[in-house]
Design a protein around this motif. Structure first.
Motif, PDB file in Angstrom:
ATOM      1  N   GLY A 142       0.757  -1.354  -0.449  1.00  0.00           N
ATOM      2  CA  GLY A 142       0.393   0.087  -0.044  1.00  0.00           C
ATOM      3  C   GLY A 142       0.753   0.812  -0.217  1.00  0.00           C
ATOM      4  N   ARG A 143       2.239   1.066   0.957  1.00  0.00           N
ATOM      5  CA  ARG A 143       3.050   2.493   0.434  1.00  0.00           C
ATOM      6  C   ARG A 143       3.349   2.499  -0.527  1.00  0.00           C
ATOM      7  NH1 ARG A 143       8.242   2.839   1.923  1.00  0.00           N
ATOM      8  NH2 ARG A 143       8.404   0.560   2.317  1.00  0.00           N
ATOM      9  N   THR A 144       4.089   1.469  -0.754  1.00  0.00           N
ATOM     10  CA  THR A 144       5.212   2.127  -2.261  1.00  0.00           C
ATOM     11  C   THR A 144       4.542   1.872  -3.703  1.00  0.00           C
ATOM     12  OG1 THR A 144       5.689  -0.929  -2.598  1.00  0.00           O
ATOM     13  CG2 THR A 144       6.694   0.719  -1.144  1.00  0.00           C
ATOM     14  N   LEU A 145       2.953   1.509  -3.805  1.00  0.00           N
ATOM     15  CA  LEU A 145       2.403   1.028  -5.014  1.00  0.00           C
ATOM     16  C   LEU A 145       2.406   3.079  -5.262  1.00  0.00           C
ATOM     17  CD1 LEU A 145      -0.633  -1.220  -5.146  1.00  0.00           C
ATOM     18  CD2 LEU A 145       1.720  -1.073  -6.493  1.00  0.00           C
ATOM     19  N   ARG A 146       2.196   3.812  -6.394  1.00  0.00           N
ATOM     20  CA  ARG A 146       1.900   4.742  -6.725  1.00  0.00           C
ATOM     21  C   ARG A 146       0.755   4.585  -6.947  1.00  0.00           C
ATOM     22  NH1 ARG A 146      -0.611   4.813 -11.233  1.00  0.00           N
ATOM     23  NH2 ARG A 146      -0.409   3.265 -13.136  1.00  0.00           N
ATOM     24  N   PRO A 147      -0.392   6.066  -6.792  1.00  0.00           N
ATOM     25  CA  PRO A 147      -1.742   6.231  -6.903  1.00  0.00           C
ATOM     26  C   PRO A 147      -2.106   5.594  -8.102  1.00  0.00           C
ATOM     27  CG  PRO A 147      -0.813   8.212  -5.850  1.00  0.00           C
ATOM     28  CD  PRO A 147       0.265   7.433  -6.163  1.00  0.00           C
ATOM     29  N   GLY A 148      -2.913   4.538  -8.189  1.00  0.00           N
ATOM     30  CA  GLY A 148      -3.860   4.333  -9.469  1.00  0.00           C
ATOM     31  C   GLY A 148      -2.539   2.800  -9.608  1.00  0.00           C
ATOM     32  N   GLY A 149      -1.312   2.737  -8.927  1.00  0.00           N
ATOM     33  CA  GLY A 149      -0.934   1.222  -9.083  1.00  0.00           C
ATOM     34  C   GLY A 149      -1.653  -0.495  -8.520  1.00  0.00           C
ATOM     35  N   VAL A 150      -0.776  -1.023  -9.410  1.00  0.00           N
ATOM     36  CA  VAL A 150      -1.680  -2.589  -9.487  1.00  0.00           C
ATOM     37  C   VAL A 150      -0.783  -3.452  -8.090  1.00  0.00           C
ATOM     38  CG1 VAL A 150      -3.152  -4.214 -10.374  1.00  0.00           C
ATOM     39  CG2 VAL A 150      -2.923  -2.112 -11.247  1.00  0.00           C
ATOM     40  N   LEU A 151      -1.486  -4.067  -7.326  1.00  0.00           N
ATOM     41  CA  LEU A 151      -1.332  -5.314  -6.961  1.00  0.00           C
ATOM     42  C   LEU A 151      -2.332  -6.117  -7.821  1.00  0.00           C
ATOM     43  CD1 LEU A 151       0.131  -7.795  -4.523  1.00  0.00           C
ATOM     44  CD2 LEU A 151      -1.940  -6.895  -3.543  1.00  0.00           C
ATOM     45  N   HIS A 152      -0.874  -7.359  -7.847  1.00  0.00           N
ATOM     46  CA  HIS A 152      -1.917  -8.604  -8.942  1.00  0.00           C
ATOM     47  C   HIS A 152      -1.185  -9.935  -7.863  1.00  0.00           C
ATOM     48  CE1 HIS A 152      -1.883  -6.573 -12.932  1.00  0.00           C
ATOM     49  NE2 HIS A 152      -0.760  -5.532 -12.055  1.00  0.00           N
ATOM     50  N   PHE A 153      -2.321 -10.323  -7.881  1.00  0.00           N
ATOM     51  CA  PHE A 153      -2.477 -11.619  -6.676  1.00  0.00           C
ATOM     52  C   PHE A 153      -3.281 -13.232  -7.358  1.00  0.00           C
ATOM     53  CE2 PHE A 153      -4.270 -13.783  -1.960  1.00  0.00           C
ATOM     54  CZ  PHE A 153      -3.256 -14.601  -2.178  1.00  0.00           C
ATOM     55  N   TRP A 154      -3.088 -13.572  -7.302  1.00  0.00           N
ATOM     56  CA  TRP A 154      -3.170 -14.749  -8.362  1.00  0.00           C
ATOM     57  C   TRP A 154      -2.838 -16.355  -6.783  1.00  0.00           C
ATOM     58  CZ3 TRP A 154      -2.838 -15.466 -14.159  1.00  0.00           C
ATOM     59  CH2 TRP A 154      -3.017 -14.548 -15.137  1.00  0.00           C
ATOM     60  N   THR A 155      -3.555 -17.257  -6.737  1.00  0.00           N
ATOM     61  CA  THR A 155      -3.174 -18.493  -6.174  1.00  0.00           C
ATOM     62  C   THR A 155      -4.303 -19.325  -6.813  1.00  0.00           C
ATOM     63  OG1 THR A 155      -3.724 -19.575  -4.276  1.00  0.00           O
ATOM     64  CG2 THR A 155      -4.546 -17.619  -4.343  1.00  0.00           C
ATOM     65  N   ASP A 156      -3.378 -20.625  -6.360  1.00  0.00           N
ATOM     66  CA  ASP A 156      -4.562 -22.194  -6.746  1.00  0.00           C
ATOM     67  C   ASP A 156      -5.023 -22.127  -5.168  1.00  0.00           C
ATOM     68  OD1 ASP A 156      -2.012 -21.970  -5.238  1.00  0.00           O
ATOM     69  OD2 ASP A 156      -2.201 -24.738  -6.529  1.00  0.00           O
ATOM     70  N   VAL A 157      -4.813 -21.563  -3.766  1.00  0.00           N
ATOM     71  CA  VAL A 157      -5.692 -22.027  -2.578  1.00  0.00           C
ATOM     72  C   VAL A 157      -6.768 -21.161  -2.257  1.00  0.00           C
ATOM     73  CG1 VAL A 157      -4.316 -22.883   0.020  1.00  0.00           C
ATOM     74  CG2 VAL A 157      -2.670 -22.995  -2.620  1.00  0.00           C
ATOM     75  N   GLU A 158      -7.744 -21.959  -2.299  1.00  0.00           N
ATOM     76  CA  GLU A 158      -8.810 -21.262  -2.198  1.00  0.00           C
ATOM     77  C   GLU A 158      -8.837 -20.466  -0.684  1.00  0.00           C
ATOM     78  OE1 GLU A 158     -12.581 -23.069  -1.906  1.00  0.00           O
ATOM     79  OE2 GLU A 158     -13.456 -21.212  -2.375  1.00  0.00           O
ATOM     80  N   GLU A 159      -8.235 -21.252   0.192  1.00  0.00           N
ATOM     81  CA  GLU A 159      -8.351 -20.566   1.288  1.00  0.00           C
ATOM     82  C   GLU A 159      -7.073 -19.785   2.391  1.00  0.00           C
ATOM     83  OE1 GLU A 159      -6.345 -19.944   5.232  1.00  0.00           O
ATOM     84  OE2 GLU A 159      -5.195 -21.597   3.855  1.00  0.00           O
ATOM     85  N   TYR A 160      -5.958 -19.156   1.372  1.00  0.00           N
ATOM     86  CA  TYR A 160      -4.567 -18.829   1.246  1.00  0.00           C
ATOM     87  C   TYR A 160      -5.974 -17.559   0.655  1.00  0.00           C
ATOM     88  CZ  TYR A 160      -0.238 -16.474   0.817  1.00  0.00           C
ATOM     89  OH  TYR A 160       0.957 -15.958   1.119  1.00  0.00           O
ATOM     90  N   TYR A 161      -6.404 -17.734  -0.986  1.00  0.00           N
ATOM     91  CA  TYR A 161      -7.062 -16.905  -0.991  1.00  0.00           C
ATOM     92  C   TYR A 161      -8.096 -15.793  -0.350  1.00  0.00           C
ATOM     93  CZ  TYR A 161      -9.891 -13.893  -5.021  1.00  0.00           C
ATOM     94  OH  TYR A 161     -10.363 -12.674  -5.623  1.00  0.00           O
ATOM     95  N   VAL A 162      -8.915 -16.738   0.385  1.00  0.00           N
ATOM     96  CA  VAL A 162     -10.009 -16.087   1.258  1.00  0.00           C
ATOM     97  C   VAL A 162      -9.361 -14.961   2.508  1.00  0.00           C
ATOM     98  CG1 VAL A 162     -12.591 -16.698   2.583  1.00  0.00           C
ATOM     99  CG2 VAL A 162     -11.944 -17.358   0.311  1.00  0.00           C
ATOM    100  N   SER A 163      -8.634 -15.899   3.226  1.00  0.00           N
ATOM    101  CA  SER A 163      -8.062 -14.864   4.196  1.00  0.00           C
ATOM    102  C   SER A 163      -7.176 -14.046   4.194  1.00  0.00           C
ATOM    103  CB  SER A 163      -6.386 -16.203   4.712  1.00  0.00           C
ATOM    104  OG  SER A 163      -6.316 -16.681   4.352  1.00  0.00           O
ATOM    105  N   THR A 164      -6.199 -14.039   2.669  1.00  0.00           N
ATOM    106  CA  THR A 164      -5.860 -12.965   2.517  1.00  0.00           C
ATOM    107  C   THR A 164      -6.708 -11.434   1.927  1.00  0.00           C
ATOM    108  OG1 THR A 164      -3.711 -13.665   1.327  1.00  0.00           O
ATOM    109  CG2 THR A 164      -4.165 -11.761   0.327  1.00  0.00           C
ATOM    110  N   LEU A 165      -7.900 -12.040   1.790  1.00  0.00           N
ATOM    111  CA  LEU A 165      -9.134 -10.913   1.281  1.00  0.00           C
ATOM    112  C   LEU A 165      -9.530 -10.602   2.599  1.00  0.00           C
ATOM    113  CD1 LEU A 165     -11.202 -11.884  -1.179  1.00  0.00           C
ATOM    114  CD2 LEU A 165      -8.986 -10.772  -1.584  1.00  0.00           C
ATOM    115  N   GLU A 166      -9.820 -10.950   4.199  1.00  0.00           N
ATOM    116  CA  GLU A 166      -9.771 -10.806   5.297  1.00  0.00           C
ATOM    117  C   GLU A 166      -8.591  -9.700   6.175  1.00  0.00           C
ATOM    118  OE1 GLU A 166     -12.540 -15.085   5.983  1.00  0.00           O
ATOM    119  OE2 GLU A 166     -10.409 -14.627   6.798  1.00  0.00           O
ATOM    120  N   ILE A 167      -7.834 -10.506   5.634  1.00  0.00           N
ATOM    121  CA  ILE A 167      -6.574  -9.479   6.172  1.00  0.00           C
ATOM    122  C   ILE A 167      -6.155  -7.983   5.733  1.00  0.00           C
ATOM    123  CG2 ILE A 167      -4.225  -9.073   6.610  1.00  0.00           C
ATOM    124  CD1 ILE A 167      -3.817 -11.601   6.478  1.00  0.00           C
ATOM    125  N   ILE A 168      -6.892  -7.724   4.349  1.00  0.00           N
ATOM    126  CA  ILE A 168      -6.891  -6.249   3.123  1.00  0.00           C
ATOM    127  C   ILE A 168      -8.783  -5.536   3.995  1.00  0.00           C
ATOM    128  CG2 ILE A 168      -7.527  -5.624   1.619  1.00  0.00           C
ATOM    129  CD1 ILE A 168      -5.517  -7.861   0.101  1.00  0.00           C
TER     130      ILE A 168
END
Ligand SMILES: C[S@@+](CC[C@H](N)C(=O)[O-])C[C@H]1O[C@@H](n2cnc3c(N)ncnc32)[C@H](O)[C@@H]1O
Length: 222
Positions: A142-168
């Motif tokens: 969040g700190r290092t992206l420029r405004p409008g910059g993008v974080l791309h996150f892909w995974t094959d682990v549903e639990e990792y995906y869901v828990s990352t969204l929860e942290i965010i």
């Protein structure tokens, strides 16, 4: 999911300037352009593995520079050798801990994009703290992206995906808030041949007929 061995890279291959250590990285970071032939907007990939994303992204987007960071030296070396062989002047690899690079070197609002594809899942509950997508790293994104910059996150682990969204979500509700919007959906890309996948792990997952969870988050203010 296990890993395939990497092909040996020729011992005598000179990877100077393509394969870096933490100490080779620019400090202060304002000199990051010195890693490349020309100063361009910078994207960082965390955990590049064998480097398929970097091979494809450096070719598809010659207007940007790409720094791949891969902690496993043999994978980093393999990926660097491919970039050298392909003559890519807009891509380099650092063999070190990506989280340390963000924590200690990357300044605020300096990145066009951060890519995290198929990070190690660390299945056991007591090992979850080793996941790269932890609170401290997400704050650095969040700190290092420029405004409008993008974080791309892909995974094959549903639990990792869901828990990352929860942290965010939790970080967005806290103060200071994590300045990211999303998850924005990402369509499954068409892939016609073996090198036409986003990453090596994406290829293996799709060839096994398993789902891939893809998301993008955009830094507010763009
Ligand atoms: C499961 S592999 C995925 C590789 C690649 N992104 C792909 O999709 O094919 C995860 C990679 O992240 C690397 N890795 C794990 N923690 C890291 C860290 N803190 N910094 C850099 N690389 C890391 C591992 O060595 C491994 O190569």
């Amino acid at each position: 999911m296990g890993r395939r061995a990497v092909r040996n890279v020729h011992e005598g291959l000179d990877l100077t300037g393509k394969l870096l250590s933490f100490d080779d990285l620019p400090n202060p970071w304002e000199n990051a352009a010195s890693l490349f032939d020309v100063d361009r907007p910078l994207e960082i990939e965390v955990g590049s593995g064998k480097g398929l994303f970097l091979r494809r992204a450096t070719a598809a987007n010659p207007e940007h520079n790409f720094l791949g960071i891969e902690v496993a030296f043999k994978y980093a070396r393999f990926a660097a050798a491919n970039l050298l062989r392909d003559g890519r002047t807009n891509g380099v690899i650092a063999a070190c801990d990506a989280l340390r690079v963000f924590r200690e070197l990357v300044p605020d609002a300096s990145l066009e994009a951060v890519h995290v594809y198929f990070p190690d899942p660390w299945w056991k509950a007591r090992h979850r703290k080793r996941r790269v997508l932890n609170e401290a790293f997400l704050a650095d994104v969040g700190r290092t992206l420029r405004p409008g910059g993008v974080l791309h996150f892909w995974t094959d682990v549903e639990e990792y995906y869901v828990s990352t969204l929860e942290i965010i979500d939790a970080m967005r509700a806290a103060s200071p808030r994590l300045p990211l919007t999303g998850p924005h959906p990402v369509e499954e890309p068409e892939s016609e041949h073996d090198l036409d996948f986003h990453t090596h792990f994406e290829r293996r997952t799709r060839k096994n007929g398993e789902p891939v969870y893809r998301s993008e988050f955009v830094k507010l203010g763009g």
